[in-house]
Design a protein around this motif. Sequence first.
Motif, PDB file in Angstrom:
ATOM      1  N   LEU A 218     107.833   7.784  46.680  1.00 11.51           N
ATOM      2  CA  LEU A 218     107.707   6.389  46.246  1.00 11.51           C
ATOM      3  C   LEU A 218     107.819   5.421  47.416  1.00 11.51           C
ATOM      4  O   LEU A 218     107.143   4.388  47.444  1.00 11.51           O
ATOM      5  N   LEU A 219     108.658   5.751  48.396  1.00 15.35           N
ATOM      6  CA  LEU A 219     108.857   4.861  49.544  1.00 15.35           C
ATOM      7  C   LEU A 219     107.966   5.239  50.728  1.00 15.35           C
ATOM      8  O   LEU A 219     108.011   4.577  51.765  1.00 15.35           O
ATOM      9  N   ASN A 220     107.183   6.325  50.569  1.00 20.23           N
ATOM     10  CA  ASN A 220     106.263   6.764  51.630  1.00 20.23           C
ATOM     11  C   ASN A 220     107.008   6.941  52.958  1.00 20.23           C
ATOM     12  O   ASN A 220     106.689   6.325  53.968  1.00 20.23           O
ATOM     13  N   MET A 221     107.999   7.815  52.925  1.00 21.62           N
ATOM     14  CA  MET A 221     108.782   8.050  54.126  1.00 21.62           C
ATOM     15  C   MET A 221     108.942   9.550  54.346  1.00 21.62           C
ATOM     16  O   MET A 221     108.532  10.366  53.509  1.00 21.62           O
ATOM     17  N   ASN A 222     109.524   9.915  55.475  1.00 20.71           N
ATOM     18  CA  ASN A 222     109.724  11.311  55.831  1.00 20.71           C
ATOM     19  C   ASN A 222     110.579  11.999  54.767  1.00 20.71           C
ATOM     20  O   ASN A 222     111.686  11.555  54.481  1.00 20.71           O
ATOM     21  N   PRO A 223     110.080  13.107  54.173  1.00 17.04           N
ATOM     22  CA  PRO A 223     110.870  13.781  53.134  1.00 17.04           C
ATOM     23  C   PRO A 223     112.211  14.296  53.634  1.00 17.04           C
ATOM     24  O   PRO A 223     113.112  14.546  52.832  1.00 17.04           O
ATOM     25  N   ALA A 224     112.349  14.484  54.945  1.00 14.79           N
ATOM     26  CA  ALA A 224     113.622  14.964  55.483  1.00 14.79           C
ATOM     27  C   ALA A 224     114.695  13.881  55.512  1.00 14.79           C
ATOM     28  O   ALA A 224     115.874  14.175  55.709  1.00 14.79           O
ATOM     29  N   THR A 225     114.285  12.636  55.320  1.00 13.26           N
ATOM     30  CA  THR A 225     115.251  11.538  55.332  1.00 13.26           C
ATOM     31  C   THR A 225     116.074  11.547  54.047  1.00 13.26           C
ATOM     32  O   THR A 225     115.529  11.609  52.948  1.00 13.26           O
ATOM     33  N   VAL A 226     117.376  11.491  54.197  1.00 15.24           N
ATOM     34  CA  VAL A 226     118.275  11.441  53.049  1.00 15.24           C
ATOM     35  C   VAL A 226     118.599   9.983  52.747  1.00 15.24           C
ATOM     36  O   VAL A 226     119.102   9.262  53.602  1.00 15.24           O
ATOM     37  N   VAL A 227     118.268   9.560  51.547  1.00 15.10           N
ATOM     38  CA  VAL A 227     118.539   8.182  51.121  1.00 15.10           C
ATOM     39  C   VAL A 227     119.908   8.129  50.468  1.00 15.10           C
ATOM     40  O   VAL A 227     120.229   8.941  49.597  1.00 15.10           O
ATOM     41  N   ARG A 228     120.706   7.183  50.892  1.00 18.61           N
ATOM     42  CA  ARG A 228     122.016   6.973  50.294  1.00 18.61           C
ATOM     43  C   ARG A 228     122.029   5.589  49.647  1.00 18.61           C
ATOM     44  O   ARG A 228     122.151   4.572  50.327  1.00 18.61           O
ATOM     45  N   PRO A 229     121.849   5.522  48.338  1.00 18.82           N
ATOM     46  CA  PRO A 229     121.824   4.218  47.659  1.00 18.82           C
ATOM     47  C   PRO A 229     123.158   3.500  47.778  1.00 18.82           C
ATOM     48  O   PRO A 229     124.220   4.120  47.731  1.00 18.82           O
ATOM     49  N   GLU A 230     123.069   2.205  47.915  1.00 15.30           N
ATOM     50  CA  GLU A 230     124.254   1.356  47.944  1.00 15.30           C
ATOM     51  C   GLU A 230     124.248   0.479  46.684  1.00 15.30           C
ATOM     52  O   GLU A 230     123.333  -0.315  46.488  1.00 15.30           O
ATOM     53  N   VAL A 231     125.241   0.646  45.860  1.00 15.38           N
ATOM     54  CA  VAL A 231     125.348  -0.091  44.605  1.00 15.38           C
ATOM     55  C   VAL A 231     126.749  -0.672  44.517  1.00 15.38           C
ATOM     56  O   VAL A 231     127.734   0.020  44.809  1.00 15.38           O
ATOM     57  N   THR A 232     126.833  -1.928  44.128  1.00 13.14           N
ATOM     58  CA  THR A 232     128.133  -2.582  43.998  1.00 13.14           C
ATOM     59  C   THR A 232     128.545  -2.650  42.534  1.00 13.14           C
ATOM     60  O   THR A 232     127.713  -2.555  41.619  1.00 13.14           O
ATOM     61  N   THR A 233     129.824  -2.831  42.335  1.00 14.18           N
ATOM     62  CA  THR A 233     130.335  -2.989  40.974  1.00 14.18           C
ATOM     63  C   THR A 233     129.733  -4.216  40.304  1.00 14.18           C
ATOM     64  O   THR A 233     129.442  -4.207  39.099  1.00 14.18           O
ATOM     65  N   GLN A 234     129.514  -5.274  41.079  1.00 14.52           N
ATOM     66  CA  GLN A 234     128.940  -6.505  40.525  1.00 14.52           C
ATOM     67  C   GLN A 234     127.542  -6.255  39.968  1.00 14.52           C
ATOM     68  O   GLN A 234     127.165  -6.814  38.933  1.00 14.52           O
ATOM     69  N   GLU A 235     126.781  -5.392  40.639  1.00 17.43           N
ATOM     70  CA  GLU A 235     125.437  -5.089  40.147  1.00 17.43           C
ATOM     71  C   GLU A 235     125.499  -4.390  38.795  1.00 17.43           C
ATOM     72  O   GLU A 235     124.710  -4.687  37.885  1.00 17.43           O
ATOM     73  N   LEU A 236     126.406  -3.463  38.668  1.00 11.47           N
ATOM     74  CA  LEU A 236     126.503  -2.702  37.423  1.00 11.47           C
ATOM     75  C   LEU A 236     127.041  -3.524  36.262  1.00 11.47           C
ATOM     76  O   LEU A 236     126.731  -3.258  35.105  1.00 11.47           O
ATOM     77  N   GLU A 237     127.860  -4.517  36.567  1.00  8.67           N
ATOM     78  CA  GLU A 237     128.475  -5.321  35.522  1.00  8.67           C
ATOM     79  C   GLU A 237     127.706  -6.619  35.237  1.00  8.67           C
ATOM     80  O   GLU A 237     128.108  -7.411  34.390  1.00  8.67           O
TER      81      GLU A 237
END
Length: 430
Positions: A218-237
């Motif tokens: 989806l992001l058209n990037m190197n498949p070897a790259t590990v994506v680490r999502p950053e999510v805050t509590t404020q976003e979830l609430e």
Amino acid sequence: MLGFQAKAQPKVTEGVPLIAAPTDTLQLTLTQAEEQFTRQNLNLMIAQLGISESQKQEIQSKLRPNPTIYAEIMPYNNGTATAGKERAILPFRQSNSEQIIQLQQLLLLAGKRNKQLAIAQTSTEIARDRFQDVIRTLRYDLRSTFYSLYFNQQSISIYDEEIQTLQQTVTLYQQQYEKGNVPLKDLTRLKAYLFNLTTEKQSLILQLANDQAELAVLLNMNPATVVRPEVTTQELEAYNPTSLTLNDLYNRAEENRYDLKAYTDQSKLEQQNLILQKALAKPDLTVQATFDRNGAFGSNYIGVGVGLPVPIFNKNQGNIEAAKIRTQASQQGIAAYRLQVQSEVQKAYVKVLQTNQLYQQFDTRFNEDFSRLIDGVTTNYRKQNIDVVEFLDFFDSYKNSQIQYRQLQNNRMQSLEELGYAVGTNVFSR
């Protein structure tokens, strides 16, 4: 002896390494991921080219028919050959050699060219509708995968903590067993539970790998790259589904579901095609200019003429009737697809309310209380006040409560994304 100390898990862990990070790790917020997706996704680029193709068809529909030039010459003059005085083959310059030149131009009547242009313009609108629907679908895939990846990484961190603690316990118990201080059945139970934790973690890692692979596409990037999502509590609430109403969601879906708009534009195109087919029943005019050298009348004949088909047998009646049927079918298709869209919105809305209600009913202090309880259980187990069965039961309950809570968070966010997908836009934005 156990070396186990349970820690209270926060509602959302932010900025904490979840797995061993390779050098090609990319930390992304959801906003950053969407920006990169918009710039680099290959399927979006392909869909964009579909719009450009339709625009070129508009240019083609504006063009007038090309004129036709007809030339006729006399390659051999039998009279000259008999006389033997002049050239018999290709006698262009001889006084008894004939040449004919004609110029024809077709003139489209009944506004056919403008009607073809209108169809081409509507086709471009349909291409834009499809492009927007591709964006809707792929953005849903992106956001859904992003949250799934985030919560799976959170769950793996829980397994890592438990496996590490239990591994230490098994090692110490192995030493005690070899000294004859603990029975084999207790050691076996600990090893079996450790193996079970490892197996559950491996299943989660496979799901994590699938999420990583899909996100890389989806992001058209190197498949070897590990994506680490950053999510805050404020976003979830930040989202409160109880403020939404079903009728408002229906209206917003009518505005933002471009696949539904494509059905409307397709119906418009069929109506335009019906108008064109009726226009094609009317004959077009052909104008002609003729020059005839050494023809039957005069030495240099110049004439003009017009041609007009007589619509006696073929009045395009078959295509007209077929266009009428397609127009009726397209109108019914709009009603059927609108009903389908409303059904999708209603189903997603009910699911959001249910998952959100379950999430709100969950007492966040439960995990903290459970953590304090497991501390007490560990102390009592160390003092041999409880046996290994009770200890593992509490240990397993602690793990399940942490995993289920994150699954509950994930289910809530996934249902919100499904509602946004059904409506065609972020339901909490205006």
